[in-house]
Write a protein that holds these residues in place. Structure first.
Motif, mmCIF file in Angstrom:
data_model
loop_
_atom_site.group_PDB
_atom_site.id
_atom_site.type_symbol
_atom_site.label_atom_id
_atom_site.label_comp_id
_atom_site.label_asym_id
_atom_site.label_seq_id
_atom_site.Cartn_x
_atom_site.Cartn_y
_atom_site.Cartn_z
ATOM 1 N N LYS A 147 -0.070 6.460 -9.129
ATOM 2 C CA LYS A 147 -1.500 7.061 -9.309
ATOM 3 C C LYS A 147 -2.367 6.069 -8.764
ATOM 4 O O LYS A 147 -2.045 4.864 -8.981
ATOM 5 N N LEU A 148 -3.557 6.553 -8.572
ATOM 6 C CA LEU A 148 -4.572 5.556 -8.103
ATOM 7 C C LEU A 148 -4.833 4.436 -9.043
ATOM 8 O O LEU A 148 -5.220 3.490 -8.695
ATOM 9 N N GLU A 149 -4.758 5.048 -10.373
ATOM 10 C CA GLU A 149 -5.212 4.089 -11.333
ATOM 11 C C GLU A 149 -4.064 3.054 -11.671
ATOM 12 O O GLU A 149 -4.088 2.196 -12.516
ATOM 13 N N THR A 155 -3.142 0.967 -9.291
ATOM 14 C CA THR A 155 -3.514 0.018 -8.307
ATOM 15 C C THR A 155 -3.972 -1.231 -9.220
ATOM 16 O O THR A 155 -4.910 -1.189 -10.099
ATOM 17 N N LEU A 189 1.033 -0.971 -0.083
ATOM 18 C CA LEU A 189 -0.016 0.127 0.125
ATOM 19 C C LEU A 189 0.776 1.311 -0.160
ATOM 20 O O LEU A 189 1.767 1.501 0.747
ATOM 21 N N GLN A 230 0.893 5.754 -0.980
ATOM 22 C CA GLN A 230 0.135 6.815 -1.233
ATOM 23 C C GLN A 230 0.256 7.502 -2.595
ATOM 24 O O GLN A 230 1.259 7.369 -3.078
ATOM 25 N N ASP A 231 -0.817 8.026 -3.053
ATOM 26 C CA ASP A 231 -0.587 8.771 -4.528
ATOM 27 C C ASP A 231 0.648 9.605 -4.526
ATOM 28 O O ASP A 231 0.848 10.243 -3.528
ATOM 29 N N GLN A 242 0.329 -7.576 -5.129
ATOM 30 C CA GLN A 242 -0.830 -6.447 -5.117
ATOM 31 C C GLN A 242 -0.152 -5.139 -4.904
ATOM 32 O O GLN A 242 0.659 -5.162 -3.933
ATOM 33 N N THR A 268 -1.582 -1.325 -4.166
ATOM 34 C CA THR A 268 -2.591 -0.528 -3.940
ATOM 35 C C THR A 268 -2.296 0.820 -3.850
ATOM 36 O O THR A 268 -1.353 1.259 -2.896
ATOM 37 N N VAL A 269 -2.593 1.862 -4.452
ATOM 38 C CA VAL A 269 -2.392 3.119 -4.216
ATOM 39 C C VAL A 269 -3.615 3.963 -3.610
ATOM 40 O O VAL A 269 -4.702 3.917 -4.337
ATOM 41 N N SER A 270 -3.379 4.557 -2.761
ATOM 42 C CA SER A 270 -4.349 5.120 -1.806
ATOM 43 C C SER A 270 -4.269 6.669 -1.895
ATOM 44 O O SER A 270 -3.270 7.507 -2.236
ATOM 45 N N SER A 271 -5.315 7.410 -2.000
ATOM 46 C CA SER A 271 -5.332 8.868 -1.866
ATOM 47 C C SER A 271 -4.992 9.637 -0.635
ATOM 48 O O SER A 271 -5.205 8.925 0.357
#
Length: 121
Positions: A87-89, A91, A11, A13-14, A116, A118-121
């Motif tokens: 970026k979020l996209e 993920t 995980l 962050q953006d 996996q 996962t990019v979070s905002s």
């Protein structure tokens, strides 16, 4: 036959960075062109980047160009995907693959189990 194992996902962050690794066993990695693909939820698996057997030539998808870099260390039997400015996209589950030259799944014969990201905002 070669076995592939990805690691380094998680995980983030953006705007952050991650480096994925793909370790090979069973056969020497230098025999293969190596690629990275990804699959986002509800979408088909898509090409991310590919690198030739010596690490001299690489191609990246337009969506990641300038942000992601594929590299390899044949002495360590490992391929890497450095991912910056995430970026979020971005993920998705990221897969490494071994085979011949190509930007499509059918060019590759061996696949890892995926990791996996996962990019979070």
């Amino acid at each position: 036959q070669v076995q592939l194992h990805e690691s380094g996902g998680g995980l983030v962050q953006d705007g952050g960075s991650l480096r994925l690794s793909c370790a090979a066993s069973g056969r020497t990695l230098s025999m293969y062109v190596m690629g990275w693909f990804r699959q986002a939820p509800g979408k088909e698996r898509e090409f991310v980047a590919v690198i030739d057997r010596t690490g001299t030539y690489a191609v990246s998808a337009d969506s990641v160009q300038g942000r992601f870099t594929i590299s390899r260390d044949n002495a360590e039997n490992t391929v890497y995907l450095q991912m910056n400015s995430l970026k979020l996209e971005d993920t998705a589950v990221y897969y490494c693959a071994a085979g011949g030259w190509g930007l499509v799944e059918s060019a590759f014969d061996y696949w890892g189990q995926g990791t996996q990201v996962t990019v979070s905002s």
